[in-house]
Design an enzyme around this catalytic site. Sequence first.
Site, PDB file in Angstrom:
ATOM      1  N   MET A 146      31.542 -31.370 -34.934  1.00 56.90           N
ATOM      2  CA  MET A 146      31.713 -31.439 -36.388  1.00 56.90           C
ATOM      3  C   MET A 146      33.153 -31.862 -36.603  1.00 56.90           C
ATOM      4  O   MET A 146      34.020 -31.073 -36.984  1.00 56.90           O
ATOM      5  CB  MET A 146      31.417 -30.072 -37.011  1.00 56.90           C
ATOM      6  CG  MET A 146      29.931 -29.779 -37.062  1.00 56.90           C
ATOM      7  SD  MET A 146      29.568 -28.030 -37.218  1.00 56.90           S
ATOM      8  CE  MET A 146      29.476 -27.594 -35.502  1.00 56.90           C
TER       9      MET A 146
ATOM     10  N   GLY B 193      20.566 -21.040 -39.146  1.00 54.78           N
ATOM     11  CA  GLY B 193      19.738 -20.008 -39.770  1.00 54.78           C
ATOM     12  C   GLY B 193      18.373 -19.829 -39.111  1.00 54.78           C
ATOM     13  O   GLY B 193      17.464 -19.249 -39.712  1.00 54.78           O
TER      14      GLY B 193
ATOM     15  N   MET C 188      20.382 -30.506 -39.341  1.00 52.80           N
ATOM     16  CA  MET C 188      21.022 -29.269 -39.787  1.00 52.80           C
ATOM     17  C   MET C 188      20.146 -28.599 -40.847  1.00 52.80           C
ATOM     18  O   MET C 188      19.726 -29.242 -41.810  1.00 52.80           O
ATOM     19  CB  MET C 188      22.402 -29.564 -40.391  1.00 52.80           C
ATOM     20  CG  MET C 188      23.454 -30.034 -39.406  1.00 52.80           C
ATOM     21  SD  MET C 188      23.693 -28.935 -38.006  1.00 52.80           S
ATOM     22  CE  MET C 188      24.267 -27.431 -38.811  1.00 52.80           C
TER      23      MET C 188
ATOM     24  N   HIS D 256      27.827 -30.040 -30.073  1.00 50.01           N
ATOM     25  CA  HIS D 256      27.668 -30.442 -31.472  1.00 50.01           C
ATOM     26  C   HIS D 256      29.063 -30.622 -32.069  1.00 50.01           C
ATOM     27  O   HIS D 256      29.744 -29.638 -32.357  1.00 50.01           O
ATOM     28  CB  HIS D 256      26.859 -29.350 -32.202  1.00 50.01           C
ATOM     29  CG  HIS D 256      26.745 -29.553 -33.677  1.00 50.01           C
ATOM     30  ND1 HIS D 256      26.262 -28.578 -34.526  1.00 50.01           N
ATOM     31  CD2 HIS D 256      27.024 -30.620 -34.477  1.00 50.01           C
ATOM     32  CE1 HIS D 256      26.263 -29.022 -35.766  1.00 50.01           C
ATOM     33  NE2 HIS D 256      26.724 -30.260 -35.763  1.00 50.01           N
TER      34      HIS D 256
ATOM     35  N   MET E 158      34.463 -27.613 -34.191  1.00 47.61           N
ATOM     36  CA  MET E 158      34.823 -27.889 -35.600  1.00 47.61           C
ATOM     37  C   MET E 158      36.314 -28.151 -35.703  1.00 47.61           C
ATOM     38  O   MET E 158      37.114 -27.412 -35.117  1.00 47.61           O
ATOM     39  CB  MET E 158      34.483 -26.674 -36.456  1.00 47.61           C
ATOM     40  CG  MET E 158      33.041 -26.228 -36.361  1.00 47.61           C
ATOM     41  SD  MET E 158      32.771 -24.778 -37.385  1.00 47.61           S
ATOM     42  CE  MET E 158      31.069 -24.389 -36.955  1.00 47.61           C
TER      43      MET E 158
ATOM     44  N   ASP F 249      19.064 -26.870 -36.307  1.00 51.27           N
ATOM     45  CA  ASP F 249      20.245 -26.007 -36.155  1.00 51.27           C
ATOM     46  C   ASP F 249      20.655 -25.371 -37.480  1.00 51.27           C
ATOM     47  O   ASP F 249      20.980 -26.078 -38.433  1.00 51.27           O
ATOM     48  CB  ASP F 249      21.396 -26.874 -35.610  1.00 51.27           C
ATOM     49  CG  ASP F 249      22.675 -26.100 -35.364  1.00 51.27           C
ATOM     50  OD1 ASP F 249      22.650 -24.859 -35.427  1.00 51.27           O
ATOM     51  OD2 ASP F 249      23.699 -26.761 -35.093  1.00 51.27           O
TER      52      ASP F 249
ATOM     53  N   HIS G 244      24.610 -24.099 -26.752  1.00 55.30           N
ATOM     54  CA  HIS G 244      25.035 -24.978 -27.850  1.00 55.30           C
ATOM     55  C   HIS G 244      26.500 -24.702 -28.183  1.00 55.30           C
ATOM     56  O   HIS G 244      26.873 -23.567 -28.486  1.00 55.30           O
ATOM     57  CB  HIS G 244      24.127 -24.695 -29.054  1.00 55.30           C
ATOM     58  CG  HIS G 244      24.352 -25.570 -30.239  1.00 55.30           C
ATOM     59  ND1 HIS G 244      23.792 -26.825 -30.360  1.00 55.30           N
ATOM     60  CD2 HIS G 244      25.070 -25.371 -31.381  1.00 55.30           C
ATOM     61  CE1 HIS G 244      24.145 -27.353 -31.525  1.00 55.30           C
ATOM     62  NE2 HIS G 244      24.923 -26.490 -32.163  1.00 55.30           N
TER      63      HIS G 244
ATOM     64  N   ASP H 222      29.573 -25.504 -30.676  1.00 49.86           N
ATOM     65  CA  ASP H 222      29.922 -26.022 -32.002  1.00 49.86           C
ATOM     66  C   ASP H 222      31.421 -26.287 -32.083  1.00 49.86           C
ATOM     67  O   ASP H 222      32.212 -25.347 -32.191  1.00 49.86           O
ATOM     68  CB  ASP H 222      29.539 -24.999 -33.075  1.00 49.86           C
ATOM     69  CG  ASP H 222      28.035 -24.939 -33.280  1.00 49.86           C
ATOM     70  OD1 ASP H 222      27.435 -25.993 -33.549  1.00 49.86           O
ATOM     71  OD2 ASP H 222      27.466 -23.836 -33.168  1.00 49.86           O
TER      72      ASP H 222
ATOM     73  N   GLY I 271      28.479 -20.300 -38.817  1.00 50.54           N
ATOM     74  CA  GLY I 271      27.288 -19.629 -38.320  1.00 50.54           C
ATOM     75  C   GLY I 271      26.877 -18.551 -39.316  1.00 50.54           C
ATOM     76  O   GLY I 271      27.598 -18.261 -40.273  1.00 50.54           O
TER      77      GLY I 271
ATOM     78  N   GLY J 159      29.355 -25.964 -40.580  1.00 47.65           N
ATOM     79  CA  GLY J 159      30.682 -25.368 -40.777  1.00 47.65           C
ATOM     80  C   GLY J 159      30.764 -23.897 -40.400  1.00 47.65           C
ATOM     81  O   GLY J 159      31.804 -23.438 -39.942  1.00 47.65           O
TER      82      GLY J 159
ATOM     83  N   SER K 245      23.732 -20.721 -29.875  1.00 46.50           N
ATOM     84  CA  SER K 245      25.054 -21.228 -30.264  1.00 46.50           C
ATOM     85  C   SER K 245      26.128 -20.210 -29.922  1.00 46.50           C
ATOM     86  O   SER K 245      26.127 -19.077 -30.419  1.00 46.50           O
ATOM     87  CB  SER K 245      25.078 -21.516 -31.764  1.00 46.50           C
ATOM     88  OG  SER K 245      26.422 -21.614 -32.174  1.00 46.50           O
TER      89      SER K 245
END
Length: 215
Positions: A67, A176, A136, A65, A36, A174, A32, A34, A143, A141, A7
């Site tokens: 969001m 952690g 998820m 991805h 948002m 996705d 990846h 993200d 990383g 929201g 990511s």
Amino acid sequence: MIYISPSLLAADFTKLGDEVKRIEEAGADYLHLDVMDGVFVPNISFGFPIMEACKKHCQKPLDVHLMITQPEKYVERFCDAGAWSVGFHIEAVDDPMPAIELIRKKGVRTCLTINPKTDIHSLDPYLGEVDMVLLMSVQAGYGGQGFISESLDRLCYLRETIDARGLKTWIEVDGGVNAKWAPELWKAGADILVAGSAVFKASDPIATIDELKQE
Ligand code: DX5
Ligand code: ZN
């Protein structure tokens, strides 16, 4: 086959081009992205300019991805910007089908994403409609959060249901993800693991990606 999708959120944004190259050379299979919007999630990341810059500098397929609210307004633009897959959240729409159709018409891989607290059965009607589901394992929201261990049961449920129905739908996990969780996630049937901090913050990303790929 097992794939790693680092990511970009965990990259050093002051040297984006170098960061993308570094991670590509380290053996990433995808990149990846993200996106948002500060409304669907309480954080704002980046949008089209970064996506377009990555497209120019990255040979790896871009795994987007979203969001964001009202994904149906934007999915075509992400497809046109060169996405390999476009995913959006089931929580962001009343009916995911219109946005799925728009992505599908562009010939881009469709992906439906689910947050940790959402009933996993809400994906059931759509497992045969998308190429991929994104499970998820942290609340979307940010990383750098810790992996929610209950995600493993949710992954097992998805794998069993997809296989029992004879579907080819991929499962991406996705949030952690690190070398501690990766073997369990492969065992439980994940196809792609997203890893932000674990890869971008590693002193030796080649070794880290190798480690994440160990079954
Ligand atoms: C969270 C994002 C993730 C995140 C992954 O909302 O969807 O992709 O950046 O980063 P790590 O691996 O650091 O949890
Ligand atoms: Zn993500």
